[in-house]
Design a protein around this motif. Structure first.
Motif, PDB file in Angstrom:
ATOM      1  N   ASP A   1       0.826  -1.194   0.000  1.00  0.00           N
ATOM      2  CA  ASP A   1       0.000   0.000   0.000  1.00  0.00           C
ATOM      3  C   ASP A   1       0.867   1.254   0.000  1.00  0.00           C
ATOM      4  OD1 ASP A   1      -2.474   1.462   0.153  1.00  0.00           O
ATOM      5  OD2 ASP A   1      -2.075   1.786   2.275  1.00  0.00           O
ATOM      6  N   ASN A   2       1.973   1.199   0.728  1.00  0.00           N
ATOM      7  CA  ASN A   2       2.877   2.338   0.797  1.00  0.00           C
ATOM      8  C   ASN A   2       3.532   2.618  -0.559  1.00  0.00           C
ATOM      9  OD1 ASN A   2       6.134   3.050   1.663  1.00  0.00           O
ATOM     10  ND2 ASN A   2       4.495   4.388   2.356  1.00  0.00           N
ATOM     11  N   ARG A   3       3.824   1.573  -1.299  1.00  0.00           N
ATOM     12  CA  ARG A   3       4.409   1.758  -2.629  1.00  0.00           C
ATOM     13  C   ARG A   3       3.391   2.339  -3.609  1.00  0.00           C
ATOM     14  NH1 ARG A   3       9.408  -0.999  -3.577  1.00  0.00           N
ATOM     15  NH2 ARG A   3       8.923  -1.215  -5.795  1.00  0.00           N
ATOM     16  N   GLU A   4       2.135   1.948  -3.437  1.00  0.00           N
ATOM     17  CA  GLU A   4       1.084   2.427  -4.338  1.00  0.00           C
ATOM     18  C   GLU A   4       0.575   3.810  -3.948  1.00  0.00           C
ATOM     19  OE1 GLU A   4      -1.817  -0.628  -4.138  1.00  0.00           O
ATOM     20  OE2 GLU A   4      -0.550  -2.144  -5.101  1.00  0.00           O
ATOM     21  N   ASN A   5       0.621   4.110  -2.626  1.00  0.00           N
ATOM     22  CA  ASN A   5       0.119   5.398  -2.116  1.00  0.00           C
ATOM     23  C   ASN A   5       1.159   6.007  -1.172  1.00  0.00           C
ATOM     24  OD1 ASN A   5      -2.807   5.081  -3.140  1.00  0.00           O
ATOM     25  ND2 ASN A   5      -2.516   3.228  -1.904  1.00  0.00           N
ATOM     26  N   PRO A   6       2.291   6.460  -1.707  1.00  0.00           N
ATOM     27  CA  PRO A   6       3.403   6.905  -0.856  1.00  0.00           C
ATOM     28  C   PRO A   6       3.142   8.143  -0.008  1.00  0.00           C
ATOM     29  CG  PRO A   6       3.851   7.379  -3.173  1.00  0.00           C
ATOM     30  CD  PRO A   6       2.621   6.520  -3.142  1.00  0.00           C
ATOM     31  N   THR A   7       2.110   8.928  -0.325  1.00  0.00           N
ATOM     32  CA  THR A   7       1.813  10.125   0.482  1.00  0.00           C
ATOM     33  C   THR A   7       0.531   9.966   1.293  1.00  0.00           C
ATOM     34  OG1 THR A   7       0.634  11.145  -1.384  1.00  0.00           O
ATOM     35  CG2 THR A   7       2.980  11.655  -1.147  1.00  0.00           C
TER      36      THR A   7
ATOM     37  N   ARG B   1       2.061  16.186  -4.927  1.00  0.00           N
ATOM     38  CA  ARG B   1       2.071  15.493  -6.221  1.00  0.00           C
ATOM     39  C   ARG B   1       3.493  15.173  -6.654  1.00  0.00           C
ATOM     40  NH1 ARG B   1      -2.161  19.259  -7.483  1.00  0.00           N
ATOM     41  NH2 ARG B   1      -0.646  20.620  -8.533  1.00  0.00           N
ATOM     42  N   ASP B   2       4.408  16.101  -6.416  1.00  0.00           N
ATOM     43  CA  ASP B   2       5.815  15.868  -6.772  1.00  0.00           C
ATOM     44  C   ASP B   2       6.407  14.754  -5.912  1.00  0.00           C
ATOM     45  OD1 ASP B   2       5.762  17.816  -8.695  1.00  0.00           O
ATOM     46  OD2 ASP B   2       6.627  19.385  -7.418  1.00  0.00           O
ATOM     47  N   MET B   3       6.070  14.772  -4.617  1.00  0.00           N
ATOM     48  CA  MET B   3       6.566  13.734  -3.711  1.00  0.00           C
ATOM     49  C   MET B   3       6.087  12.360  -4.152  1.00  0.00           C
ATOM     50  SD  MET B   3       6.109  15.546   0.043  1.00  0.00           S
ATOM     51  CE  MET B   3       6.318  13.968   0.872  1.00  0.00           C
TER      52      MET B   3
ATOM     53  N   ALA C   1       8.660   6.732  -8.756  1.00  0.00           N
ATOM     54  CA  ALA C   1       9.799   6.543  -9.655  1.00  0.00           C
ATOM     55  C   ALA C   1      10.922   5.790  -8.944  1.00  0.00           C
ATOM     56  CB  ALA C   1      10.300   7.892 -10.159  1.00  0.00           C
ATOM     57  N   ASN C   2      11.166   6.153  -7.682  1.00  0.00           N
ATOM     58  CA  ASN C   2      12.192   5.458  -6.907  1.00  0.00           C
ATOM     59  C   ASN C   2      11.798   4.009  -6.635  1.00  0.00           C
ATOM     60  OD1 ASN C   2      13.928   7.668  -6.714  1.00  0.00           O
ATOM     61  ND2 ASN C   2      12.923   8.458  -4.882  1.00  0.00           N
TER      62      ASN C   2
ATOM     63  N   LYS D   1      12.543   1.700  -9.461  1.00  0.00           N
ATOM     64  CA  LYS D   1      13.960   1.322  -9.548  1.00  0.00           C
ATOM     65  C   LYS D   1      14.351   0.382  -8.408  1.00  0.00           C
ATOM     66  CE  LYS D   1      15.200   5.744 -11.678  1.00  0.00           C
ATOM     67  NZ  LYS D   1      15.955   7.004 -11.496  1.00  0.00           N
ATOM     68  N   ASN D   2      13.609   0.461  -7.296  1.00  0.00           N
ATOM     69  CA  ASN D   2      13.884  -0.400  -6.146  1.00  0.00           C
ATOM     70  C   ASN D   2      12.971  -1.624  -6.208  1.00  0.00           C
ATOM     71  OD1 ASN D   2      14.873  -1.319  -3.697  1.00  0.00           O
ATOM     72  ND2 ASN D   2      13.490  -0.046  -2.489  1.00  0.00           N
ATOM     73  N   ASN D   3      13.175  -2.437  -7.247  1.00  0.00           N
ATOM     74  CA  ASN D   3      12.283  -3.571  -7.523  1.00  0.00           C
ATOM     75  C   ASN D   3      12.870  -4.916  -7.122  1.00  0.00           C
ATOM     76  OD1 ASN D   3      14.106  -4.400  -9.631  1.00  0.00           O
ATOM     77  ND2 ASN D   3      13.190  -2.861 -10.950  1.00  0.00           N
ATOM     78  N   ASN D   4      14.002  -4.859  -6.417  1.00  0.00           N
ATOM     79  CA  ASN D   4      14.708  -6.097  -6.079  1.00  0.00           C
ATOM     80  C   ASN D   4      14.937  -6.177  -4.568  1.00  0.00           C
ATOM     81  OD1 ASN D   4      16.065  -8.554  -6.900  1.00  0.00           O
ATOM     82  ND2 ASN D   4      17.995  -7.526  -6.470  1.00  0.00           N
ATOM     83  N   VAL D   5      13.881  -5.910  -3.806  1.00  0.00           N
ATOM     84  CA  VAL D   5      14.000  -5.890  -2.344  1.00  0.00           C
ATOM     85  C   VAL D   5      14.407  -7.260  -1.819  1.00  0.00           C
ATOM     86  CG1 VAL D   5      12.365  -4.010  -2.090  1.00  0.00           C
ATOM     87  CG2 VAL D   5      11.525  -6.363  -2.083  1.00  0.00           C
ATOM     88  N   LEU D   6      15.032  -7.277  -0.659  1.00  0.00           N
ATOM     89  CA  LEU D   6      15.549  -8.536  -0.099  1.00  0.00           C
ATOM     90  C   LEU D   6      14.441  -9.571   0.040  1.00  0.00           C
ATOM     91  CD1 LEU D   6      18.151  -8.872   2.716  1.00  0.00           C
ATOM     92  CD2 LEU D   6      16.148 -10.333   2.687  1.00  0.00           C
TER      93      LEU D   6
END
Length: 284
Positions: free
Chosen positions: A225-231, A261-263, A269-270, A273-278
């Motif tokens: 949920d945090n990845r989909e709704n980071p703010t 919106r920028d956040m 975007a980050n 790129k961070n698609n290989n979590v442990l």
């Protein structure tokens, strides 16, 4: 690995003090790849596994330094926390002895979580052995958190622990790597800690909000949920009547909605790129 002479002295010290509950620090180099499409772009962080009679705590060296600097700034009644390097690894893993209950402390959005993980590691101990540094290590494999792991453990160090959440082998894990070779932990140093350096739980630290205790399944939902709704957290705080005002370097008020919106755009975007979590299964 550790230099031979230093390693042998460290092991002798550890064995001689093990039964007197002397605290020890095992330093691991953690090498990892954030983006699976760029396997050659590797990051690294020095991690500590602090072991005492009550259990172990696994955390980043940079985090320990940052926490000390943060406390010093607060003590001096300063509000400038810029320039503090908190490192790339923000989570902390704690294991209790002798039951090896695991708790992960992690921050998502504006909340801090204490996540209990009851998953068992079904190790397959193999006959293959290898000398790593000057240690006689034995091979073992297991599937955990969406990855296949190969570990090397040393039964001469009588502690069934290792980096991150890994545990359950008849000896300390000194090296462990996943099948894709995009996450690895390698022991670099062993040293004795002073009695006043015994680790304290992250749950005892002061925090702005109360720590939220959840299990692994709920954490997975929160993580996605945090990845989909980071703010989401900040928007909820604003909807609750809390007024937020931010200014630029010239003191001019910023448009909060535009900034949000920028956040969100930058966070997504980050995350891409961070698609290989442990723990790869967190993304599934």
């Amino acid at each position: 690995m550790i230099q031979t002479k230093t390693l042998l002295i460290a092991i002798f010290t550890f064995l001689s003090l093990y039964f007197t509950a002397q605290s020890q620090r095992f330093a691991y180099e953690y090498v990892f790849v954030k983006d699976s499409t760029k396997m050659n772009d590797k990051e690294s962080e020095l991690m500590y596994l602090d072991v005492s009679k009550k259990g172990s705590k696994f955390f980043s060296q940079k985090r320990e330094i940052a926490d000390s600097l943060h406390l010093e700034i607060v003590k001096n009644q300063n509000k400038d926390f810029s320039g503090i390097d908190y490192g790339l690894v923000v989570y902390v893993v704690e294991k209790s002895y002798p039951d090896f209950k695991i708790n992960l402390f992690d921050n998502l959005d504006m909340s801090k979580y204490k996540i209990s993980d009851n998953r068992k590691m079904d190790w397959k101990i193999l006959s293959e052995k290898e000398t790593i540094g000057d240690l006689n290590a034995q091979k073992a494999t297991c599937n955990f958190a969406g990855r296949t792991w190969t570990a090397w453990f040393v039964s001469d160090i009588p502690i069934q622990d290792g980096p991150y959440k890994f545990n359950g082998l008849p000896g300390l894990i000194i090296k462990i790597e996943d099948k894709t070779k995009s996450h690895s932990f390698v022991l670099k140093e062993i040293k004795k800690l002073r009695s006043d350096q015994e680790w304290k739980s992250d749950g005892e630290k002061k925090s702005f909000n109360a720590i939220i205790a959840i299990d692994q399944e709920k954490y997975k939902k929160q993580f996605k949920d945090n990845r989909e709704n980071p703010t989401k957290g900040m928007r909820q705080m604003m909807s609750g009547g809390n007024k937020i005002m931010m200014i630029d370097e010239k003191g001019k008020p910023l448009d909060i909605e535009e900034m949000m919106r920028d956040m969100e755009k930058n966070a997504k975007a980050n995350n891409a790129k961070n698609n290989n979590v442990l723990e790869l299964d967190l993304l599934q």
